[in-house]
Scaffold this motif. Structure first.
Motif, PDB file in Angstrom:
ATOM      1  N   ALA A  11      16.756   0.494-101.466  1.00 18.47           N
ATOM      2  CA  ALA A  11      17.114   1.909-101.603  1.00 18.47           C
ATOM      3  C   ALA A  11      18.584   2.133-101.262  1.00 18.47           C
ATOM      4  CB  ALA A  11      16.216   2.761-100.700  1.00 18.47           C
ATOM      5  N   VAL A  12      19.058   1.503-100.191  1.00 15.22           N
ATOM      6  CA  VAL A  12      20.464   1.649 -99.799  1.00 15.22           C
ATOM      7  C   VAL A  12      21.370   1.034-100.856  1.00 15.22           C
ATOM      8  CG1 VAL A  12      22.192   0.919 -98.099  1.00 15.22           C
ATOM      9  CG2 VAL A  12      19.981   1.800 -97.328  1.00 15.22           C
ATOM     10  N   ALA A  13      21.015  -0.143-101.354  1.00 18.03           N
ATOM     11  CA  ALA A  13      21.824  -0.807-102.381  1.00 18.03           C
ATOM     12  C   ALA A  13      21.909   0.045-103.643  1.00 18.03           C
ATOM     13  CB  ALA A  13      21.252  -2.186-102.708  1.00 18.03           C
ATOM     14  N   GLN A  14      20.804   0.648-104.049  1.00 12.84           N
ATOM     15  CA  GLN A  14      20.803   1.502-105.234  1.00 12.84           C
ATOM     16  C   GLN A  14      21.686   2.726-105.020  1.00 12.84           C
ATOM     17  OE1 GLN A  14      16.569   1.958-105.612  1.00 12.84           O
ATOM     18  NE2 GLN A  14      16.414   0.278-107.081  1.00 12.84           N
ATOM     19  N   LEU A  15      21.620   3.309-103.835  1.00 14.35           N
ATOM     20  CA  LEU A  15      22.448   4.470-103.517  1.00 14.35           C
ATOM     21  C   LEU A  15      23.929   4.091-103.528  1.00 14.35           C
ATOM     22  CD1 LEU A  15      22.722   7.423-102.575  1.00 14.35           C
ATOM     23  CD2 LEU A  15      22.489   6.570-100.233  1.00 14.35           C
ATOM     24  N   GLU A  16      24.266   2.969-102.904  1.00 18.30           N
ATOM     25  CA  GLU A  16      25.667   2.530-102.866  1.00 18.30           C
ATOM     26  C   GLU A  16      26.170   2.171-104.260  1.00 18.30           C
ATOM     27  OE1 GLU A  16      27.784   2.735-100.362  1.00 18.30           O
ATOM     28  OE2 GLU A  16      26.220   3.560 -99.085  1.00 18.30           O
ATOM     29  N   GLN A  17      25.314   1.572-105.073  1.00 16.33           N
ATOM     30  CA  GLN A  17      25.686   1.240-106.446  1.00 16.33           C
ATOM     31  C   GLN A  17      25.958   2.520-107.235  1.00 16.33           C
ATOM     32  OE1 GLN A  17      22.643  -0.557-109.008  1.00 16.33           O
ATOM     33  NE2 GLN A  17      24.144  -2.142-109.513  1.00 16.33           N
ATOM     34  N   LYS A  18      25.143   3.520-107.018  1.00 20.59           N
ATOM     35  CA  LYS A  18      25.330   4.807-107.702  1.00 20.59           C
ATOM     36  C   LYS A  18      26.644   5.455-107.272  1.00 20.59           C
ATOM     37  CE  LYS A  18      23.094   9.268-108.409  1.00 20.59           C
ATOM     38  NZ  LYS A  18      21.952  10.129-108.074  1.00 20.59           N
ATOM     39  N   LYS A  19      26.932   5.431-105.972  1.00 25.70           N
ATOM     40  CA  LYS A  19      28.194   5.984-105.471  1.00 25.70           C
ATOM     41  C   LYS A  19      29.389   5.258-106.083  1.00 25.70           C
ATOM     42  CE  LYS A  19      26.706   7.190-100.768  1.00 25.70           C
ATOM     43  NZ  LYS A  19      26.946   6.831 -99.339  1.00 25.70           N
ATOM     44  N   LEU A  20      29.283   3.935-106.140  1.00 24.48           N
ATOM     45  CA  LEU A  20      30.370   3.129-106.693  1.00 24.48           C
ATOM     46  C   LEU A  20      30.604   3.475-108.162  1.00 24.48           C
ATOM     47  CD1 LEU A  20      32.414   0.856-106.245  1.00 24.48           C
ATOM     48  CD2 LEU A  20      30.609  -0.763-106.845  1.00 24.48           C
ATOM     49  N   LYS A  21      29.546   3.606-108.922  1.00 20.57           N
ATOM     50  CA  LYS A  21      29.681   3.958-110.341  1.00 20.57           C
ATOM     51  C   LYS A  21      30.314   5.332-110.505  1.00 20.57           C
ATOM     52  CE  LYS A  21      26.009   1.050-112.170  1.00 20.57           C
ATOM     53  NZ  LYS A  21      24.689   1.000-112.799  1.00 20.57           N
ATOM     54  N   GLN A  22      29.944   6.271-109.625  1.00 21.18           N
ATOM     55  CA  GLN A  22      30.538   7.610-109.694  1.00 21.18           C
ATOM     56  C   GLN A  22      32.026   7.563-109.376  1.00 21.18           C
ATOM     57  OE1 GLN A  22      28.041   9.761-106.966  1.00 21.18           O
ATOM     58  NE2 GLN A  22      26.645  10.432-108.568  1.00 21.18           N
ATOM     59  N   MET A  23      32.396   6.756-108.373  1.00 20.77           N
ATOM     60  CA  MET A  23      33.815   6.639-108.021  1.00 20.77           C
ATOM     61  C   MET A  23      34.603   6.019-109.168  1.00 20.77           C
ATOM     62  SD  MET A  23      33.504   5.447-104.057  1.00 20.77           S
ATOM     63  CE  MET A  23      35.250   5.160-103.849  1.00 20.77           C
ATOM     64  N   ILE A  24      34.015   5.025-109.811  1.00 18.08           N
ATOM     65  CA  ILE A  24      34.698   4.369-110.925  1.00 18.08           C
ATOM     66  C   ILE A  24      34.851   5.337-112.094  1.00 18.08           C
ATOM     67  CG2 ILE A  24      34.469   2.567-112.680  1.00 18.08           C
ATOM     68  CD1 ILE A  24      33.109   0.854-110.463  1.00 18.08           C
ATOM     69  N   SER A  25      33.815   6.124-112.360  1.00 23.20           N
ATOM     70  CA  SER A  25      33.855   7.029-113.510  1.00 23.20           C
ATOM     71  C   SER A  25      34.893   8.129-113.359  1.00 23.20           C
ATOM     72  CB  SER A  25      32.480   7.640-113.778  1.00 23.20           C
ATOM     73  OG  SER A  25      32.140   8.558-112.767  1.00 23.20           O
ATOM     74  N   VAL A  26      35.241   8.468-112.115  1.00 21.22           N
ATOM     75  CA  VAL A  26      36.281   9.485-111.923  1.00 21.22           C
ATOM     76  C   VAL A  26      37.628   8.858-111.599  1.00 21.22           C
ATOM     77  CG1 VAL A  26      34.683  11.311-111.245  1.00 21.22           C
ATOM     78  CG2 VAL A  26      35.694   9.845-109.483  1.00 21.22           C
ATOM     79  N   GLY A  27      37.713   7.555-111.743  1.00 18.78           N
ATOM     80  CA  GLY A  27      38.981   6.867-111.537  1.00 18.78           C
ATOM     81  C   GLY A  27      39.343   6.629-110.084  1.00 18.78           C
ATOM     82  N   GLY A  28      38.356   6.694-109.208  1.00 19.09           N
ATOM     83  CA  GLY A  28      38.624   6.518-107.783  1.00 19.09           C
ATOM     84  C   GLY A  28      38.863   5.088-107.370  1.00 19.09           C
ATOM     85  N   ILE A  29      38.366   4.141-108.142  1.00 21.78           N
ATOM     86  CA  ILE A  29      38.539   2.737-107.786  1.00 21.78           C
ATOM     87  C   ILE A  29      38.945   1.973-109.027  1.00 21.78           C
ATOM     88  CG2 ILE A  29      37.322   0.636-107.098  1.00 21.78           C
ATOM     89  CD1 ILE A  29      35.671   2.188-105.252  1.00 21.78           C
ATOM     90  N   ILE A  30      39.845   1.052-108.829  1.00 23.09           N
ATOM     91  CA  ILE A  30      40.270   0.168-109.901  1.00 23.09           C
ATOM     92  C   ILE A  30      39.989  -1.244-109.460  1.00 23.09           C
ATOM     93  CG2 ILE A  30      42.238  -0.613-111.264  1.00 23.09           C
ATOM     94  CD1 ILE A  30      43.482   2.139-110.763  1.00 23.09           C
ATOM     95  N   ASN A  31      39.507  -2.078-110.385  1.00 25.38           N
ATOM     96  CA  ASN A  31      39.261  -3.491-110.106  1.00 25.38           C
ATOM     97  C   ASN A  31      38.203  -3.702-109.023  1.00 25.38           C
ATOM     98  OD1 ASN A  31      39.404  -6.203-110.224  1.00 25.38           O
ATOM     99  ND2 ASN A  31      41.407  -6.381-109.241  1.00 25.38           N
ATOM    100  N   VAL A  32      36.978  -3.356-109.323  1.00 27.71           N
ATOM    101  CA  VAL A  32      35.884  -3.496-108.371  1.00 27.71           C
ATOM    102  C   VAL A  32      35.502  -4.905-108.261  1.00 27.71           C
ATOM    103  CG1 VAL A  32      33.808  -2.428-107.564  1.00 27.71           C
ATOM    104  CG2 VAL A  32      35.066  -1.351-109.365  1.00 27.71           C
TER     105      VAL A  32
END
Length: 98
Positions: A77-98
């Protein structure tokens, strides 16, 4: 939660039913043992993963015993939540080169 921790959890999430051993995780995530094993110990202490030693005879398999790690249901459950957060950050340009 650090990016490295998220990478380890999401790597394990990619094979939920699988049991992962340290060297395999090091290769997949791209980190060294000095980073991985303390991280795994913290994840296990937090109840996100569980571990067990394989039962194979080292003489029969030609190598030392492996310790396998698997996500707990809470860890999934935690991994899925963190994966979702990461995808959201990437989609808004918050992270580059994950």
């Amino acid at each position: 939660m650090t990016m490295t921790t998220v990478k380890v959890l999401t790597t394990m999430l990619g094979d939920i039913g699988g049991h992962h051993y340290g060297y395999d995780l090091m290769k997949q995530v791209g980190i060294g043992s000095g980073t991985l094993y303390p991280l795994l110990a913290r994840l296990e202490q937090a109840g996100l993963i569980e571990s067990n030693w394989e039962e194979a005879n080292p003489n029969e398999v030609g190598r030392g015993k492996r310790k396998y790690y698997a996500l707990t249901s809470h860890g999934q459950a935690v991994a899925q939540l963190e994966q979702k957060k990461l995808k959201q950050m990437i989609s808004v340009g918050g992270i580059i080169n994950v």
